[in-house]
Write a protein that holds these residues in place. Structure first.
Motif, mmCIF file in Angstrom:
data_model
loop_
_atom_site.group_PDB
_atom_site.id
_atom_site.type_symbol
_atom_site.label_atom_id
_atom_site.label_comp_id
_atom_site.label_asym_id
_atom_site.label_seq_id
_atom_site.Cartn_x
_atom_site.Cartn_y
_atom_site.Cartn_z
ATOM 1 N N ALA A 129 0.831 -1.208 0.000
ATOM 2 C CA ALA A 129 0.000 0.000 0.000
ATOM 3 C C ALA A 129 0.861 1.252 0.000
ATOM 4 C CB ALA A 129 -0.925 -0.006 1.210
ATOM 5 N N PHE A 130 2.010 1.180 0.651
ATOM 6 C CA PHE A 130 2.899 2.341 0.735
ATOM 7 C C PHE A 130 3.609 2.598 -0.584
ATOM 8 C CE2 PHE A 130 6.850 4.534 1.678
ATOM 9 C CZ PHE A 130 6.468 5.492 2.604
ATOM 10 N N TYR A 131 4.125 1.550 -1.219
ATOM 11 C CA TYR A 131 5.007 1.720 -2.371
ATOM 12 C C TYR A 131 4.315 1.685 -3.727
ATOM 13 C CZ TYR A 131 9.258 1.259 0.471
ATOM 14 O OH TYR A 131 10.265 1.464 1.375
ATOM 15 N N TYR A 132 3.182 1.021 -3.840
ATOM 16 C CA TYR A 132 2.587 0.822 -5.160
ATOM 17 C C TYR A 132 1.833 2.072 -5.621
ATOM 18 C CZ TYR A 132 3.711 -4.095 -5.971
ATOM 19 O OH TYR A 132 4.356 -5.267 -6.247
ATOM 20 N N PRO A 133 1.714 2.275 -6.943
ATOM 21 C CA PRO A 133 1.117 3.513 -7.444
ATOM 22 C C PRO A 133 -0.391 3.593 -7.283
ATOM 23 C CG PRO A 133 1.757 2.096 -9.275
ATOM 24 C CD PRO A 133 2.297 1.455 -8.025
ATOM 25 N N TRP A 134 -1.108 2.461 -7.449
ATOM 26 C CA TRP A 134 -2.567 2.564 -7.433
ATOM 27 C C TRP A 134 -3.132 2.895 -6.055
ATOM 28 C CZ3 TRP A 134 0.111 -0.620 -10.693
ATOM 29 C CH2 TRP A 134 0.574 -1.840 -10.207
ATOM 30 N N PRO A 135 -2.529 2.442 -4.937
ATOM 31 C CA PRO A 135 -3.055 2.917 -3.647
ATOM 32 C C PRO A 135 -2.628 4.350 -3.329
ATOM 33 C CG PRO A 135 -1.939 0.786 -3.419
ATOM 34 C CD PRO A 135 -1.562 1.349 -4.746
ATOM 35 N N ARG A 136 -1.767 4.926 -4.163
ATOM 36 C CA ARG A 136 -1.313 6.316 -3.965
ATOM 37 C C ARG A 136 -1.955 7.282 -4.953
ATOM 38 N NH1 ARG A 136 1.912 8.105 0.410
ATOM 39 N NH2 ARG A 136 3.225 6.397 1.096
ATOM 40 N N VAL A 162 2.205 16.730 13.129
ATOM 41 C CA VAL A 162 2.429 16.569 14.567
ATOM 42 C C VAL A 162 1.809 15.284 15.101
ATOM 43 C CG1 VAL A 162 1.960 17.586 16.828
ATOM 44 C CG2 VAL A 162 2.612 19.051 14.913
ATOM 45 N N MET A 163 0.637 14.912 14.596
ATOM 46 C CA MET A 163 -0.124 13.824 15.210
ATOM 47 C C MET A 163 0.090 12.454 14.573
ATOM 48 S SD MET A 163 -3.711 15.868 15.903
ATOM 49 C CE MET A 163 -4.424 14.493 16.817
ATOM 50 N N LEU A 164 0.465 12.412 13.304
ATOM 51 C CA LEU A 164 0.729 11.122 12.681
ATOM 52 C C LEU A 164 2.117 10.628 13.053
ATOM 53 C CD1 LEU A 164 -0.719 11.600 9.068
ATOM 54 C CD2 LEU A 164 -1.720 10.313 10.964
ATOM 55 N N SER A 165 2.354 9.330 12.879
ATOM 56 C CA SER A 165 3.683 8.754 13.083
ATOM 57 C C SER A 165 3.821 7.555 12.160
ATOM 58 C CB SER A 165 3.893 8.337 14.541
ATOM 59 O OG SER A 165 2.984 7.315 14.902
ATOM 60 N N ASP A 166 5.066 7.130 11.957
ATOM 61 C CA ASP A 166 5.300 6.072 10.977
ATOM 62 C C ASP A 166 4.947 4.687 11.488
ATOM 63 O OD1 ASP A 166 7.333 5.775 12.783
ATOM 64 O OD2 ASP A 166 8.961 5.805 11.320
ATOM 65 N N ASP A 167 4.467 4.571 12.733
ATOM 66 C CA ASP A 167 4.000 3.259 13.191
ATOM 67 C C ASP A 167 2.498 3.078 12.955
ATOM 68 O OD1 ASP A 167 2.957 4.940 15.098
ATOM 69 O OD2 ASP A 167 3.913 3.961 16.820
ATOM 70 N N ARG A 168 1.867 4.071 12.316
ATOM 71 C CA ARG A 168 0.453 3.964 11.972
ATOM 72 C C ARG A 168 0.315 3.529 10.519
ATOM 73 N NH1 ARG A 168 -4.413 8.393 12.848
ATOM 74 N NH2 ARG A 168 -5.955 7.328 11.572
ATOM 75 N N PRO A 169 -0.629 2.624 10.218
ATOM 76 C CA PRO A 169 -0.820 2.215 8.819
ATOM 77 C C PRO A 169 -1.057 3.428 7.914
ATOM 78 C CG PRO A 169 -2.074 0.780 10.286
ATOM 79 C CD PRO A 169 -1.531 1.899 11.133
ATOM 80 N N PHE A 170 -0.368 3.447 6.778
ATOM 81 C CA PHE A 170 -0.401 4.614 5.901
ATOM 82 C C PHE A 170 -0.110 4.151 4.483
ATOM 83 C CE2 PHE A 170 0.991 8.616 4.136
ATOM 84 C CZ PHE A 170 0.222 9.545 4.808
ATOM 85 N N PRO A 171 -0.783 4.717 3.430
ATOM 86 C CA PRO A 171 -1.595 5.932 3.443
ATOM 87 C C PRO A 171 -3.035 5.710 3.922
ATOM 88 C CG PRO A 171 -1.259 5.171 1.195
ATOM 89 C CD PRO A 171 -0.474 4.243 2.081
#
Length: 631
Positions: A192-199, A239-248
């Motif tokens: 989800a992070f790296y592929y183009p269609w989820p972005r 401020v509120m997001l962090s990289d341990d939260r599922p993203f995008p």
């Protein structure tokens, strides 16, 4: 910018608001935990600007796909290929063969704009630290260019067939991409992070604003208010997001909508936020933003290779300063002059293809020569070879993030004719330990069962932020172990120091979970062995040792300082001591074997290189640790 559109200082300022958080996040991740969303803001800006130009050309019947790609070549290639050349030259001087070969592969992927797919394949648990991949940041360029391989043609087809349907089609495409992103997060967060269609929805949000598919706002007060709301959404995300939260997924909507509001409110005149973003310093940083994005990550990565450890704050500041200087030089003497060139399409496209082919050929030469190992002397090559001193059974015997090995198919080590009476239950730290233990037990006509899973310590009720299925996995493994009367002894091994970077609540949850596991096993009559914290190196050990050798240093002096180890070890060992007293567990204390009074070295002449990366014991290290242990 296209001549049909006025220059907007607020967009340059918004670019600054995108790139600066990314730089801060990469240099000082604890200071701005959501700084990574700057990339998402860039996607929105890119979708807006490109679509605005394409839409105008379609309306005026002057769109040309050749002109579009000529603009892309002139905009992207000069600074990008300068950075690629500099990175490869530095890699030839500073990187060991395996790392140089991987760098060359990522150069090829960057040239071909498929770096995001390559980095997805390199995002596994044992594929090396992302902080040491000099071109990791080029994944976002690949996502953009993949989008622009399809989008101009799709936009043209939609406009010429049904121009009135264009806004609805863009909204539908964005909604579909967002739904895909949400779904993919539940399947494979890295994809989800790296592929183009989820972005794609992030670029499409910018496109929606560009074609006027949002309501027009009348009145300066409303425009100012909505632009302020946009900034609040952006800053709140930083401020509120962090990289341990599922993203995008849904988490990417606030910064993207915030950027869209800022862009939309500046279309018919300056908004309050537009005037603030139009400040000269922000406009300058916005002008540098592309080059700064290109240079900042290699500057930080090679800084780490210079010092062979994480950068201190002053060192990170120095690396960022170097990146700013390189960005200014690149912008002033490369980007701006090339954009001013007036050339026919053919030479630009041929020149772009030629530089792509030449760069690919040079990089492939490095790949095919396996990273030019002759650059390092034989002693250094022995150190580098230790990166491969790990369990060759991991693919078949170690549960990964998405594939759990059934209990009946778990691997055994030792005398394979004998049913296991011992199990090693742990996260990835157990994968080499179980092999070494099997070798130790084989002469005794015994065997050991491997129960290991990446990033999932055997702590009941504990769920790591990036392993949501861990609690259920451990509950199932406990039931299987307690239901197996053949297993009389369980060895618990955990990457304790790796989890000490978590919040105090998470640390407490981990240790309390280990205690619950030990108590449950003890209550069922299982014997216990607790492996205490294993030292953690400041850098990838084989690489650092080879670099020490290359620089004329003493490999015996590389390792974790004993004081640093003791600070992380003390609270864990205190808790484990309490568990051992309550359950009668055997203590296996790695520091007694692997540490001296001043340092926990990565290399011992009698044992070899003790770690195959920065944290995991090599097979040599696992054998040495167990040399003084009886189970």
């Amino acid at each position: 910018m296209d001549g049909t559109h006025r220059f907007r200082r607020d967009i340059q300022g918004l670019r600054a608001l995108a790139v600066l958080p990314v730089v801060v996040f990469h240099a000082f991740p604890d200071r701005l935990p959501g700084g990574f969303v700057g990339v998402d803001i860039f996607f929105v800006i890119s979708g807006y600007l490109i679509t605005r130009i394409l839409h105008a050309e379609l309306r005026e019947d002057r769109f040309s796909i050749a002109s579009f790609y000529v603009r892309r070549v002139k905009r992207l290639f000069p600074a990008l290929y300068l950075m690629l050349l500099a990175t490869m030259l530095l890699g030839l001087v500073m990187l060991p063969p395996a790392e140089l070969r991987e760098l060359a592969k990522t150069v090829v992927a960057t040239v071909g704009f498929f770096a995001n797919f390559l980095f997805y394949t390199l995002s596994g648990y044992f594929d090396g630290q992302s902080e040491l991949k000099p071109l990791l940041h080029t994944w976002s360029l690949a996502v953009e260019e993949q989008f622009y391989l399809v989008f101009p043609l799709a936009l043209t087809a939609a406009y010429r067939l049904r121009p009135r349907w264009l806004p609805a089609l863009l909204w539908a495409a964005a909604a579909l991409s967002l739904a895909w992103s949400i779904y993919e997060l539940g399947q494979d967060a890295s994809r989800a992070f790296y592929y183009p269609w989820p972005r794609a929805f992030e670029l499409l949000i910018g496109a929606i604003v560009a074609v006027g598919a949002v309501p027009k706002v009348k009145g300066p007060l409303v425009r100012d208010g909505l632009s302020l709301l946009g900034i609040v959404l952006i800053v709140g995300s930083l401020v509120m997001l962090s990289d341990d939260r599922p993203f995008p997924g849904l988490a990417a909507l606030p910064p993207c909508i915030g950027a869209a509001l800022v862009l939309a409110m500046g279309e018919d005149g300056e908004s309050l936020v537009g005037r603030m973003l139009g400040a000269s310093p922000l406009v300058l940083v916005g002008s540098l933003s592309y080059s700064l994005y290109l240079w900042h990550w290699p500057a930080l990565v090679f800084g780490r290779y210079i010092v062979l450890r994480p950068l201190t704050a002053p060192e990170a500041v120095a690396a960022v300063a170097v990146a700013f200087a390189l960005a200014w030089l690149s912008w002033r003497y490369v980007e701006r002059p090339v954009l001013k060139w007036r050339m026919a399409h053919r030479p630009v496209l041929i020149g772009g293809a030629a530089i792509m082919a030449a760069t690919t050929a040079l990089a492939m030469a490095v790949v095919l020569t396996k990273g030019l190992p002759e650059r390092i002397d034989p002693a250094g090559r022995k150190f580098v070879a230790a990166a491969g001193d790990s369990s060759r059974f991991r693919a078949a015997c170690h549960s990964g993030e998405h594939a759990v090995i059934p209990y009946a198919r778990l691997c055994r080590f030792g005398d394979e004719r004998i049913i296991p009476d011992t199990a090693v239950w742990g996260d990835s730290f157990g994968a080499e330990l179980v092999v070494a233990l099997g070798e130790k037990l084989a002469p005794e006509r015994r065997s050991v069962l491997q129960i290991t899973a990446s990033g999932c310590p055997p702590a009941l009720g504990y769920t790591p932020s990036n392993r949501p299925g861990c609690a259920a996995y451990n509950a199932a493994r406990l039931a299987q172990l307690t239901g197996d009367p053949r297993i009389r002894e369980v060895v618990l091994v955990v990457n304790y120091l790796g989890f000490m970077a978590d919040t105090p609540d998470q640390q407490h949850s981990l240790l309390a979970g280990i205690e619950r596991t030990a108590q449950a096993l003890h209550a069922q009559g299982k014997g216990l062995s607790l492996v205490y914290p294993i030292p953690r190196m400041p850098f990838v050990a084989p690489t650092a040792l080879a670099m020490q050798q290359l620089r004329g240093g003493d490999p015996l002096r590389f390792g974790q300082q004993r004081d640093d180890f003791d600070r992380g070890d003390s609270p864990v060992s205190t808790w484990l001591d309490r568990i051992a007293r309550a359950t009668g567990a055997r203590r296996i204390v790695p520091a007694q074997r692997l540490c001296g009074p001043r340092i926990c070295p990565a290399y011992m002449p009698a044992a070899g290189v003790l770690y195959f990366d920065h944290a995991h014991l090599s097979l040599a290290g696992a054998r040495y640790l167990l040399g003084g242990v009886r189970i």
